[in-house]
Design a protein around this motif. Sequence first.
Motif, PDB file in Angstrom:
ATOM      1  N   ILE A  87       0.858  -1.192   0.000  1.00 28.13           N
ATOM      2  CA  ILE A  87       0.000   0.000   0.000  1.00 28.13           C
ATOM      3  C   ILE A  87       0.898   1.248   0.000  1.00 28.13           C
ATOM      4  CG2 ILE A  87      -2.100  -1.011   0.942  1.00 28.13           C
ATOM      5  CD1 ILE A  87      -1.226  -0.167   3.730  1.00 28.13           C
ATOM      6  N   PRO A  88       1.623   1.458  -1.110  1.00 22.43           N
ATOM      7  CA  PRO A  88       2.616   2.546  -1.128  1.00 22.43           C
ATOM      8  C   PRO A  88       2.008   3.931  -1.270  1.00 22.43           C
ATOM      9  CG  PRO A  88       2.586   1.417  -3.250  1.00 22.43           C
ATOM     10  CD  PRO A  88       1.639   0.669  -2.354  1.00 22.43           C
ATOM     11  N   GLU A  89       0.809   4.036  -1.862  1.00 21.99           N
ATOM     12  CA  GLU A  89       0.257   5.345  -2.200  1.00 21.99           C
ATOM     13  C   GLU A  89      -0.924   5.690  -1.297  1.00 21.99           C
ATOM     14  OE1 GLU A  89       1.737   7.050  -4.481  1.00 21.99           O
ATOM     15  OE2 GLU A  89       2.970   5.446  -5.351  1.00 21.99           O
ATOM     16  N   THR A  90      -1.164   6.978  -1.144  1.00 21.01           N
ATOM     17  CA  THR A  90      -2.357   7.448  -0.430  1.00 21.01           C
ATOM     18  C   THR A  90      -3.601   6.762  -0.996  1.00 21.01           C
ATOM     19  OG1 THR A  90      -1.408   9.595   0.031  1.00 21.01           O
ATOM     20  CG2 THR A  90      -3.809   9.465   0.016  1.00 21.01           C
ATOM     21  N   GLY A  91      -4.401   6.217  -0.130  1.00 24.09           N
ATOM     22  CA  GLY A  91      -5.646   5.583  -0.570  1.00 24.09           C
ATOM     23  C   GLY A  91      -5.514   4.097  -0.847  1.00 24.09           C
ATOM     24  N   ASP A  97      -1.531  11.630   5.009  1.00 16.51           N
ATOM     25  CA  ASP A  97      -0.278  12.001   5.672  1.00 16.51           C
ATOM     26  C   ASP A  97       0.793  10.921   5.537  1.00 16.51           C
ATOM     27  OD1 ASP A  97      -1.482  10.055   7.145  1.00 16.51           O
ATOM     28  OD2 ASP A  97      -1.529  11.154   9.037  1.00 16.51           O
ATOM     29  N   GLY A  98       0.502   9.898   4.734  1.00 12.98           N
ATOM     30  CA  GLY A  98       1.485   8.832   4.525  1.00 12.98           C
ATOM     31  C   GLY A  98       1.449   7.751   5.588  1.00 12.98           C
ATOM     32  N   GLN A  99       0.656   7.951   6.643  1.00 14.22           N
ATOM     33  CA  GLN A  99       0.605   6.972   7.732  1.00 14.22           C
ATOM     34  C   GLN A  99      -0.283   5.789   7.374  1.00 14.22           C
ATOM     35  OE1 GLN A  99       2.349   7.172  10.761  1.00 14.22           O
ATOM     36  NE2 GLN A  99       3.351   8.757   9.526  1.00 14.22           N
ATOM     37  N   ILE A 100       0.119   4.630   7.867  1.00 14.73           N
ATOM     38  CA  ILE A 100      -0.716   3.438   7.712  1.00 14.73           C
ATOM     39  C   ILE A 100      -1.583   3.313   8.958  1.00 14.73           C
ATOM     40  CG2 ILE A 100      -0.703   0.926   7.557  1.00 14.73           C
ATOM     41  CD1 ILE A 100       1.981   1.130   6.100  1.00 14.73           C
ATOM     42  N   ARG A 101      -2.876   3.137   8.728  1.00 16.19           N
ATOM     43  CA  ARG A 101      -3.806   2.974   9.853  1.00 16.19           C
ATOM     44  C   ARG A 101      -4.649   1.718   9.648  1.00 16.19           C
ATOM     45  NH1 ARG A 101      -3.842   8.328   8.654  1.00 16.19           N
ATOM     46  NH2 ARG A 101      -3.154   9.719  10.324  1.00 16.19           N
ATOM     47  N   ALA A 102      -5.037   1.136  10.746  1.00 18.24           N
ATOM     48  CA  ALA A 102      -5.983   0.013  10.686  1.00 18.24           C
ATOM     49  C   ALA A 102      -7.295   0.475  11.297  1.00 18.24           C
ATOM     50  CB  ALA A 102      -5.436  -1.182  11.454  1.00 18.24           C
ATOM     51  N   LEU A 103      -8.371   0.174  10.611  1.00 14.42           N
ATOM     52  CA  LEU A 103      -9.698   0.626  11.043  1.00 14.42           C
ATOM     53  C   LEU A 103     -10.680  -0.532  11.004  1.00 14.42           C
ATOM     54  CD1 LEU A 103      -9.822   3.739   8.673  1.00 14.42           C
ATOM     55  CD2 LEU A 103      -9.352   3.814  11.145  1.00 14.42           C
ATOM     56  N   SER A 104     -11.634  -0.491  11.900  1.00 12.10           N
ATOM     57  CA  SER A 104     -12.777  -1.396  11.777  1.00 12.10           C
ATOM     58  C   SER A 104     -13.574  -0.983  10.546  1.00 12.10           C
ATOM     59  CB  SER A 104     -13.659  -1.280  13.020  1.00 12.10           C
ATOM     60  OG  SER A 104     -14.943  -1.820  12.748  1.00 12.10           O
ATOM     61  N   GLY A 118     -13.226   9.204   5.951  1.00  8.97           N
ATOM     62  CA  GLY A 118     -11.917   9.444   5.359  1.00  8.97           C
ATOM     63  C   GLY A 118     -10.977   8.272   5.592  1.00  8.97           C
ATOM     64  N   LEU A 119      -9.803   8.366   4.992  1.00  8.80           N
ATOM     65  CA  LEU A 119      -8.817   7.291   5.133  1.00  8.80           C
ATOM     66  C   LEU A 119      -8.324   7.160   6.575  1.00  8.80           C
ATOM     67  CD1 LEU A 119      -6.814   8.068   1.890  1.00  8.80           C
ATOM     68  CD2 LEU A 119      -8.194   6.011   2.294  1.00  8.80           C
ATOM     69  N   ASP A 120      -8.554   8.206   7.387  1.00  4.26           N
ATOM     70  CA  ASP A 120      -8.192   8.127   8.807  1.00  4.26           C
ATOM     71  C   ASP A 120      -9.367   7.658   9.664  1.00  4.26           C
ATOM     72  OD1 ASP A 120      -9.865  10.282   8.621  1.00  4.26           O
ATOM     73  OD2 ASP A 120      -8.519  11.705   9.616  1.00  4.26           O
ATOM     74  N   GLY A 121     -10.489   7.333   9.027  1.00  2.00           N
ATOM     75  CA  GLY A 121     -11.645   6.812   9.744  1.00  2.00           C
ATOM     76  C   GLY A 121     -12.646   7.859  10.180  1.00  2.00           C
ATOM     77  N   GLN A 122     -12.268   9.134  10.032  1.00  2.04           N
ATOM     78  CA  GLN A 122     -13.177  10.206  10.469  1.00  2.04           C
ATOM     79  C   GLN A 122     -14.408  10.273   9.568  1.00  2.04           C
ATOM     80  OE1 GLN A 122     -12.074  12.215  13.217  1.00  2.04           O
ATOM     81  NE2 GLN A 122     -14.270  12.626  13.260  1.00  2.04           N
ATOM     82  N   LEU A 123     -15.580  10.476  10.177  1.00  2.00           N
ATOM     83  CA  LEU A 123     -16.790  10.647   9.368  1.00  2.00           C
ATOM     84  C   LEU A 123     -16.651  11.896   8.510  1.00  2.00           C
ATOM     85  CD1 LEU A 123     -19.765   9.559   8.921  1.00  2.00           C
ATOM     86  CD2 LEU A 123     -20.452  11.402  10.484  1.00  2.00           C
TER      87      LEU A 123
END
Length: 430
Positions: A61-65, A84-91, A122-127
Motif C-alpha cells: 500500500i505505497p500510495e495514499t488511498g 499524511d502517509g501513515q498506515i492505519r488500521a480501522l474497523s 476518510g482514510l483516517d476513519g473520520q466521518l
Amino acid sequence: MDGSTMTDLDLTLSLLRQLRPSDVETTMLPAACYTSDAFFEWERREVLARQWHCVGRAEEIPETGDCLGTEIAGEPVVVARGRDGQIRALSRVCQHRGQVIPCAPKQSCKGFICPLHQWSYGLDGQLVGAPRMGDRNVVLLLRESVRLPSLPIMLWHGFIFVSLDTNVPPPALEKVEPFWDGYDEPHMKAVPPVVSDQTLPWNWKTHVENFTDAYHPEFVHRGTHDFAPSVLGDGGVRFTEMAPGDAAILRSVPLLAPDGGMMRDGWGPEAMFPAIPTLSDWQRGHLTFVMIPPSMTLIFAPGVIAYALIRPTGAATTLAANDRVTGGGWILPKTTLSLPDFAERAAQVREGGAKIWAQDVPVNLAMQAGKSSRFLPAGIYGPLERTLQQFNQWLLQAYHKALGISLGGDGCRPVEAASSPAPGTRLARL
Ligand code: FES
Ligand SMILES: [Fe+2]
C-alpha cells in the motif's frame, strides 16, 4: 458450575484449567480445541482477538488511498495509507447502524462509503458525510464525534501487524532478529501471496503444526525435502529456547549443499532464487522455519524469505495464502526480480512448493480426522518434535491468560543447550 448442566465447552475449558505447562510437554491439547465449534468461538473471542495478526506488507500500500481489506478474528478490518502517509488500521463496521463496509483484499480509494445510507469516512476513519441526517450543524456535530474505530498497528520488517485489542503488548520477536541479518532489506521487494477465499478443511493449529513439525518431512516429503533433512549425522535440526511470552517458534535444518533452495521438484541444489551473497556461510547452508502464531509463517532460505498468511476461520476451516497454496509470498532481492527469466523461475518454485503441498494435504486431512476419533491417543513427543511442544506451551499460555490463570512454577522447559545457539550469538558467528 451453578447447578446447570456442564456443556462440552465448559468441559474443555475445565480440562485446560487443569493442564500444567509440564503436561503439554508430554501430551497433546484436548481434541475439542481442534474440532469444537463452541471452542473455536471461545478461542476466537478470548484468544485470537487478543493477538497481533499479520495482514500484509507496507509496500503493498505505497500510495495514499491504497488499502488492504481483511478480517481479524472475524472482525472486518481495513488497513489504509492516509493522506499524511501513515498506515492505519480501522474497523469496517459503519458507526451509523453497523453495516459492514465492503473492501476488496487490495484496492485504492479516497475513503470508505457504507452502501446502506452512504455515510462516508476518510482514510483516517473520520466521518466525512452523512446524507439526509439534518442541516449542516447536525452533520458537523456528527463529524466531530463519529469515526471508524481505529486499531493498533505494528510494523516489523515491513510486515503490518494489527490487533483488535489496544491493551496487548507487541509480540516478542527478538529471537527471530538474527535471522534477518545479511538480507539487504532496502534492496528487496515482496511478491505478496495471492489472497484466497477457499478455506482449507482443517483447524488453523493443524495447519501450523504441519509447518513446524521437523519429524514428518523424512517420511511425508520423500523426494521433495530430502535436501533439507532434519536428521543428518550430528548436525540435523536445531531448535531454540522458548521462554514464556515468546511469540515465535523456530527451527533450522541444514541443506545438503550451500546455496540450495526451491526447485521444480522441491528443495534442491540448483535454487531458482539465487543465493544472497551478503548472507553468512551458516545462513547459506540452512533453512529456518519460523511460525508466529496465529497468523503467519516464514522460511528464511539462502535466496528468499518466503512467508505465508494464515487466518483461522472455523473449528475445521482455515484460510492460508503462500507459494504452496495460492502463489507468491516471497521477499526477494530486486536483482532476482529483474532476472529476465524470473517468471519461469517463479513458476518452478511454485511447482516445487505445490509438490510439497500435495504431500501435506492428505496428512493434514488425516490429522484433523484423527482428532474426532474415540481412539485418539494422548500423544507422545519425540526429540524431533520440540517445536510441537513449544507450540503447546504458546497455546496453553494464551488459553490460561484468557481463563485468568497466571503461569505457575513449572513453566517452559528450556531445550538442551546443545541444540540452541549461545545467548547473544548472531548467525554470522554460528
Ligand atoms: S449503516 Fe452505514 S450508513 Fe447506515
Ligand atoms: Fe509438511
